[in-house]
Design an enzyme around this catalytic site. Structure first.
Site, PDB file in Angstrom:
ATOM      1  N   HIS A   1       0.702  22.282 -34.243  1.00 22.44           N
ATOM      2  CA  HIS A   1       1.949  21.559 -34.510  1.00 22.44           C
ATOM      3  C   HIS A   1       1.959  20.206 -33.810  1.00 22.44           C
ATOM      4  CE1 HIS A   1       3.790  24.970 -36.578  1.00 22.44           C
ATOM      5  NE2 HIS A   1       3.032  25.678 -35.764  1.00 22.44           N
TER       6      HIS A   1
ATOM      7  N   LYS B   1     -14.929  19.517  -0.718  1.00 24.27           N
ATOM      8  CA  LYS B   1     -16.363  19.565  -0.423  1.00 24.27           C
ATOM      9  C   LYS B   1     -16.687  18.590   0.711  1.00 24.27           C
ATOM     10  CE  LYS B   1     -20.866  18.785  -2.508  1.00 24.27           C
ATOM     11  NZ  LYS B   1     -21.659  18.626  -3.707  1.00 24.27           N
TER      12      LYS B   1
ATOM     13  N   GLY C   1     -19.294  19.580  -6.951  1.00 24.28           N
ATOM     14  CA  GLY C   1     -17.845  19.848  -6.903  1.00 24.28           C
ATOM     15  C   GLY C   1     -17.335  20.529  -8.159  1.00 24.28           C
ATOM     16  N   ARG C   2     -17.749  20.032  -9.328  1.00 18.55           N
ATOM     17  CA  ARG C   2     -17.218  20.604 -10.576  1.00 18.55           C
ATOM     18  C   ARG C   2     -17.919  21.898 -10.971  1.00 18.55           C
ATOM     19  NH1 ARG C   2     -19.541  15.797 -10.921  1.00 18.55           N
ATOM     20  NH2 ARG C   2     -21.443  15.502 -12.133  1.00 18.55           N
TER      21      ARG C   2
ATOM     22  N   GLU D   1     -17.347  14.284 -16.380  1.00 22.38           N
ATOM     23  CA  GLU D   1     -17.871  13.751 -15.112  1.00 22.38           C
ATOM     24  C   GLU D   1     -19.390  13.987 -15.047  1.00 22.38           C
ATOM     25  OE1 GLU D   1     -16.718  15.108 -10.921  1.00 22.38           O
ATOM     26  OE2 GLU D   1     -15.261  13.520 -11.218  1.00 22.38           O
TER      27      GLU D   1
ATOM     28  N   LYS E   1     -11.768   4.035  -6.282  1.00 26.16           N
ATOM     29  CA  LYS E   1     -11.442   4.443  -4.906  1.00 26.16           C
ATOM     30  C   LYS E   1     -11.570   3.242  -3.969  1.00 26.16           C
ATOM     31  CE  LYS E   1     -13.302   9.179  -5.104  1.00 26.16           C
ATOM     32  NZ  LYS E   1     -14.313  10.084  -4.563  1.00 26.16           N
TER      33      LYS E   1
ATOM     34  N   GLU F   1      -6.569  12.005  -1.463  1.00 29.59           N
ATOM     35  CA  GLU F   1      -5.441  12.794  -1.973  1.00 29.59           C
ATOM     36  C   GLU F   1      -5.297  14.099  -1.181  1.00 29.59           C
ATOM     37  OE1 GLU F   1      -7.862  11.452  -3.723  1.00 29.59           O
ATOM     38  OE2 GLU F   1      -7.160  10.627  -5.633  1.00 29.59           O
TER      39      GLU F   1
HETATM   40  O1  F6P Z   1     -13.439  12.783  -8.580  1.00 32.81           O
HETATM   41  C1  F6P Z   1     -14.551  12.644  -7.798  1.00 32.81           C
HETATM   42  C2  F6P Z   1     -14.845  13.863  -6.974  1.00 32.81           C
HETATM   43  O2  F6P Z   1     -15.860  13.548  -6.093  1.00 32.81           O
HETATM   44  C3  F6P Z   1     -15.191  15.092  -7.811  1.00 32.81           C
HETATM   45  O3  F6P Z   1     -16.492  15.124  -8.209  1.00 32.81           O
HETATM   46  C4  F6P Z   1     -14.813  16.185  -6.886  1.00 32.81           C
HETATM   47  O4  F6P Z   1     -14.715  17.400  -7.556  1.00 32.81           O
HETATM   48  C5  F6P Z   1     -13.507  15.658  -6.357  1.00 32.81           C
HETATM   49  O5  F6P Z   1     -13.712  14.268  -6.214  1.00 32.81           O
HETATM   50  C6  F6P Z   1     -13.034  16.259  -5.065  1.00 32.81           C
HETATM   51  O6  F6P Z   1     -13.939  16.063  -4.016  1.00 32.81           O
HETATM   52  P1  F6P Z   1     -13.856  16.878  -2.686  1.00 32.81           P
HETATM   53  O7  F6P Z   1     -14.015  18.323  -2.997  1.00 32.81           O
HETATM   54  O8  F6P Z   1     -14.967  16.367  -1.821  1.00 32.81           O
HETATM   55  O9  F6P Z   1     -12.510  16.632  -2.056  1.00 32.81           O
END
Ligand code: F6P
Length: 547
Positions: free
Chosen positions: A384, A206, A267-268, A353, A512, A212
């Site tokens: 189990h 987003k 995002g979620r 979240e 972060k 990452e």
């Molecule tokens: O974990 C924090 C967060 O901002 C989430 O809300 C989001 O889904 C994720 O990181 C990834 O963010 P982006 O889509 O901006 O890379």
């Protein structure tokens, strides 16, 4: 209105819990043979049986009064009509517009968002057709066989879970992979299965700032260019999904290969947007649209049904009942479906979240418990593993059982066996096995005297564990869409009752920031700053252990 726990509606529920504490679920079923019929809803192809809950009509009425006291109906309308309900980020919350299948406009800042949504859907449809039919060619002229989505959190969990859930709908010659972790093993072990000439990368972020995702995207770019020997290969093998086109362009992705979405999509809550591109590529655009249709059907139900008949509202209120009055701290998601095995992980982000918050919308510390810990696994594996604790442990854990009436892969009586296990578990949790029944069972096994007395306490099941059962005819894109929208709206309702903002996520920031301080120290670009002795000790230990 002040804190919700100070309202008379809340106080009445407190008293109700105390008064009802002695009545077991077993007694409720014995007293009322019609109970299952009375506590059942059927919407958007989902049957919800909520009769195995510690409720009666009066409890439900009190819970509904609480919902009305916080103006739930008003908040539902505020969300659907694009008001800025995510106040800390000054954003509207309009993921429902992404799956609006009507011709009705959806307004955001006096602007109808539907044309831009349709434009992106058309762009996705065109791209999906080209990739799936082999018209889209890689740099060396070969068709795409591997799709790798690089994203994390909402840009990973939703598409990953949906692709897995809808395995029977997969394209026979396309394999979809997901890379999320900064751990290079994730990238390495995925790329091992892919040939560069046949691989398409989707960079999903987003913000297009997430460490990452960008680190993995750069590594993937390097892998591709090294293999194909040409920078221009990127145009044929990389597409991006983001709200931030400037950063995507700066990464080197052709604007023609960019799929947009907007800041009013959390995002979620974004799998319904272009973030769903890996889903559409994997199962086809038609099936992706069926997923949207299923969610839309649930949206319409949620927006228009009276609270008494409203499935997300009922599920949410039951959760409030146990969290705030029964002191339950967790909630188990138990899909009896191998293809839904990632649903608990997906719902963890969606729920935790969203509702893992400790201040109200106006910034006061809450005086009550908010979002529960969500967890679970696919049945029967969970049986189990951790069911022992649900049956005989000391925690109250409300459960959601999810099952499809029909299997995509029937084999002998296996689906009946799966269903039997699912139904048996909710029945066992509800009924338990009392002292007398356990004793009789032991006696029937020929155990007597001291041996019986020693074993007896271990054989008793207290029961009275509440659960919901959600049954669908088959796990189709449409049913899955409805199921996911159901949970999204449940979370929304709970957030409104808890007076929190379910749509921000400031709690992920501190880690972060600190990682940003520690990394240069590990890379020895910067001398050590002050840390606590534990963190400092671990950094020193790492320096000693590194090879
Ligand atoms: O974990 C924090 C967060 O901002 C989430 O809300 C989001 O889904 C994720 O990181 C990834 O963010 P982006 O889509 O901006 O890379």
């Amino acid at each position: 209105m002040g804190q919700v726990c100070r309202t008379p509606e809340w106080q009445a529920l407190n008293e109700q819990w105390q008064e009802q504490a002695g009545i077991t679920l077993r007694q409720r079923f014995t007293a009322d043979p019609q109970r299952a019929e009375r506590y059942r809803l059927h919407q958007a192809g989902i049957l919800l049986d909520y009769s195995k809950n510690r409720i009666d009509d009066q409890t439900l009425a009190l819970l509904l009064r609480l919902a009305r006291a916080v103006d739930l109906e008003g908040w539902i309308e505020r969300m659907f009509s694009g008001q800025t309900i995510n106040t800390t980020e000054e954003r509207a919350v309009l993921h429902t517009a992404l799956r609006n299948r009507t011709r009705q406009p959806v307004w955001h800042n006096q602007h109808n968002v539907m044309p831009q949504i349709h434009q992106v859907l058309a762009q996705m449809a065109d791209f999906v057709t080209r990739v799936r039919t082999g018209q889209w060619r890689g740099h060396t002229g070969q068709p795409i066989h591997h799709i790798i989505n690089i994203g994390i959190g909402g840009s990973d969990l939703g598409p990953r879970m949906v692709c897995q859930a809808l395995t029977p709908y997969h394209h026979p010659h396309l394999q979809t992979h997901f890379i999320s972790n900064i751990d290079s093993s994730h990238l390495h072990q995925t790329l091992k299965h892919c040939t560069p000439a046949n691989t398409l990368f989707i960079i999903a972020s987003k913000t297009f700032t997430t460490q990452e995702t960008l680190t993995n995207a750069h590594a993937a770019r390097h892998w591709l260019i090294t293999a194909l020997g040409d920078e221009t290969a990127v145009a044929h093998h990389f597409v991006a999904i983001s709200t931030n086109s400037q950063r995507v362009t700066a990464f080197g992705i052709d604007p023609a290969n960019q799929f947009r979405f907007w800041d009013w999509v959390g995002g979620r809550y974004s799998l319904w947007s272009a973030i769903g591109l890996p889903i559409a590529l994997t199962i086809g655009m038609e099936h992706f649209e069926q997923l949207l249709t299923g969610a839309h059907t649930m949206d319409q139900h949620f927006r228009t049904a009276p609270l008494e008949q409203n499935m997300p509202v009922i599920l949410a209120l039951l959760g409030i009942w146990y969290t705030n009055f029964g002191n339950a701290t967790s909630h188990a998601i138990l899909p009896y479906d191998q293809n839904l095995r990632s649903l608990p992980a997906y719902l963890q982000q969606t729920d935790m979240e969203s509702n893992g918050k400790r201040v109200t919308r106006t910034g006061e510390l809450v005086e009550y418990t908010t979002g529960p810990i969500l967890w679970g696994a696919a049945g029967t594996d969970g049986q189990h593993a951790f069911y022992q604790l649900i049956h005989q442990g000391t925690h109250l854990i409300p459960c959601d059982f999810i099952i499809a009436a029909n299997s995509h892969n029937p084999l002998g009586n296996q689906h009946q066996m799966l269903l039997a296990n699912c139904l048996a578990q909710s029945e066992a949790l509800m009924r338990g096995k009392n002292h007398q029944e356990a004793r009789q069972e032991l006696e029937e096994q020929g155990i007597r005297g001291a041996a019986l007395e020693a074993l007896l306490p271990h054989k008793i099941f207290p029961g009275n564990v509440p659960s919901n059962t959600l049954m669908i005819d088959r796990l189709t894109p449409q049913r899955l869409g409805a199921l996911l929208a159901l949970y999204e709206h449940k979370i929304f309702v709970q957030g409104i009752i808890w007076q929190i903002n379910s749509f921000d996520q400031w709690g992920v920031e501190l880690g972060k920031q600190l990682a940003g301080v520690i990394l240069p120290e590990l890379l020895e670009q910067q001398s050590h700053t002050e840390h606590d002795s534990s963190t400092q000790g671990l950094i020193t230990a790492w320096h000693q252990l590194r090879e």
